[in-house]
Design a protein around this motif. Structure first.
Motif, PDB file in Angstrom:
ATOM      1  N   PHE A 112       0.801  -1.188  -0.011  1.00  0.00           N
ATOM      2  CA  PHE A 112      -0.090   0.106  -0.042  1.00  0.00           C
ATOM      3  C   PHE A 112       0.872   1.442   0.039  1.00  0.00           C
ATOM      4  O   PHE A 112       1.594   1.599   0.988  1.00  0.00           O
ATOM      5  CB  PHE A 112      -1.004   0.255   1.161  1.00  0.00           C
ATOM      6  CG  PHE A 112      -2.010  -1.054   1.224  1.00  0.00           C
ATOM      7  CD1 PHE A 112      -3.073  -0.831   0.405  1.00  0.00           C
ATOM      8  CD2 PHE A 112      -1.937  -2.033   1.888  1.00  0.00           C
ATOM      9  CE1 PHE A 112      -4.189  -1.607   0.328  1.00  0.00           C
ATOM     10  CE2 PHE A 112      -3.085  -2.803   1.929  1.00  0.00           C
ATOM     11  CZ  PHE A 112      -4.243  -3.032   1.089  1.00  0.00           C
TER      12      PHE A 112
ATOM     13  N   ILE B  16       2.365  -1.636   4.548  1.00  0.00           N
ATOM     14  CA  ILE B  16       1.443  -0.357   4.668  1.00  0.00           C
ATOM     15  C   ILE B  16       2.465   0.958   4.690  1.00  0.00           C
ATOM     16  O   ILE B  16       3.176   1.159   5.759  1.00  0.00           O
ATOM     17  CB  ILE B  16       0.683  -0.487   5.626  1.00  0.00           C
ATOM     18  CG1 ILE B  16      -0.175  -1.699   5.571  1.00  0.00           C
ATOM     19  CG2 ILE B  16      -0.236   0.701   5.825  1.00  0.00           C
ATOM     20  CD1 ILE B  16      -1.237  -1.642   6.933  1.00  0.00           C
TER      21      ILE B  16
ATOM     22  N   THR C 105      -4.427   5.094   6.325  1.00  0.00           N
ATOM     23  CA  THR C 105      -4.020   3.675   6.913  1.00  0.00           C
ATOM     24  C   THR C 105      -5.214   2.928   7.285  1.00  0.00           C
ATOM     25  O   THR C 105      -5.580   1.772   7.038  1.00  0.00           O
ATOM     26  CB  THR C 105      -3.244   3.766   8.187  1.00  0.00           C
ATOM     27  OG1 THR C 105      -1.920   4.436   7.629  1.00  0.00           O
ATOM     28  CG2 THR C 105      -2.751   2.341   8.729  1.00  0.00           C
TER      29      THR C 105
ATOM     30  N   CYS D  59      -6.551   1.402   4.211  1.00  0.00           N
ATOM     31  CA  CYS D  59      -5.718   0.032   3.911  1.00  0.00           C
ATOM     32  C   CYS D  59      -6.371  -1.120   4.736  1.00  0.00           C
ATOM     33  O   CYS D  59      -6.488  -2.284   4.276  1.00  0.00           O
ATOM     34  CB  CYS D  59      -4.397   0.201   3.935  1.00  0.00           C
ATOM     35  SG  CYS D  59      -3.588   1.408   3.111  1.00  0.00           S
TER      36      CYS D  59
ATOM     37  N   GLU E  76      -0.288   6.186  11.657  1.00  0.00           N
ATOM     38  CA  GLU E  76      -0.366   4.740  11.490  1.00  0.00           C
ATOM     39  C   GLU E  76      -0.719   4.071  13.044  1.00  0.00           C
ATOM     40  O   GLU E  76      -1.589   3.170  12.909  1.00  0.00           O
ATOM     41  CB  GLU E  76       0.861   4.046  10.940  1.00  0.00           C
ATOM     42  CG  GLU E  76       0.551   2.898  10.121  1.00  0.00           C
ATOM     43  CD  GLU E  76       1.767   2.643   9.294  1.00  0.00           C
ATOM     44  OE1 GLU E  76       1.705   2.268   8.097  1.00  0.00           O
ATOM     45  OE2 GLU E  76       3.066   2.533   9.804  1.00  0.00           O
TER      46      GLU E  76
END
Length: 287
Positions: A79, A177, A185, A188, A221
């Motif tokens: 990602f 990621i 995030t 994702c 994240e």
């Protein structure tokens, strides 16, 4: 090739090499020279000699796990593709490991194709990133390594169509990621809501954006990961336990960026699967 060496010899890379390798036991660094010239690919991974070490380590673990559970094809996901360097690293490493372990693979990159969007608020670390940062090269499939493609578009939308294209018995085994924002995030992580059959029981994760000293559990994240764990009872994202103790080179920054998605509803974790396995009996060396 000259561009590769320019990057390797950049101040940033040399400084990182100095900090991570020169403080390690000298015997390991001496042996590394021998492994570099004469070691096999797996040994080079063990000695952190394959560029983009977390990808090399992570993919090796993913292929090993695939063999362990008996699957013959895995999916590798990145990602945040941007210029695509990571995909080329993944392609090189996966091609080597596929031949070693006898497991086929497919690499899929996800990217908006537009660079960074607008930050939603403080949770996206607007002090670190700007709209338009890390623009995509919109790579054509013909320019990519074999078995590799990029899906361009809003990630929360493209994940849905991607999930419908998955083949039975093919497992998502490694996910990187690197989308910087909390909000991105979150998008994702929606991929981890898919059926358990599409994942390794412990899927390998590399989280790029947890490595600065001001990254924290309330932004970026890490916040997205914490919220995922709060919202999901049978899927948890956790740091790899004791990884630093098991590696030869313990100063590497990436060791703190390796995680698992533990799929607790995987058939592999069902007690019924193990009822008829051979009993483990320990020996007592004192008797």
């Amino acid at each position: 090739m000259n561009k590769i060496w320019t990057k390797i010899l950049s101040v940033r890379i040399l400084k990182r090499f100095y900090l991570e390798r020169m403080g390690e036991p000298i015997i390991y660094n001496i042996v590394s020279i021998f492994i570099l010239f004469f070691g096999n690919f797996i040994k080079k991974i063990e000695y952190d000699l394959i560029p983009r070490q977390p990808y090399a380590f992570g993919l090796n673990e993913a292929f090993k796990e695939a063999v362990k559970i008996g699957t013959n094809k895995i999916i590798i996901i990145e990602f945040g593709v941007a210029a695509g360097t990571g995909l080329f690293n993944l392609g090189f490493i996966a091609n080597k490991l596929s031949k070693i372990y006898g497991v086929d693979y497919k690499i899929v990159g996800f990217d908006t194709g537009k660079g960074m969007p607008e930050a939603i608020d403080y949770r996206d670390h607007p002090e670190k990133y700007r709209k338009g940062d890390f623009p995509s090269l919109n790579l054509q499939e013909s320019a990519l390594p074999k078995n590799t493609r990029v899906i361009y578009g809003e990630i929360k939308e493209t994940i849905s169509s991607f999930s419908k294209s998955l083949e039975p018995k093919t497992k998502i085994a490694f996910v990187s990621i690197d989308v910087d924002y909390y909000s991105s995030t979150k998008d994702c992580l929606k991929i981890f809501e898919m059926n358990a059959d599409f994942f390794l029981p412990s899927t390998i994760l590399y989280l790029d954006d947890v490595n600065n000293i001001d990254h924290n559990a309330y932004c970026g994240e890490l916040l997205a990961i914490n919220e995922f764990n709060e919202e999901n009872k049978i899927r948890k994202i956790t740091k790899m336990t004791q990884l630093r103790n098991w590696r030869l080179f313990k100063n590497a920054l990436w060791l703190d960026q390796m995680y698992f998605l533990h799929v607790f509803d995987s058939d592999f974790r069902d007690p019924k699967k193990w009822k008829n396995k051979e009993t483990v009996i320990l020996k007592n060396p004192y008797l």
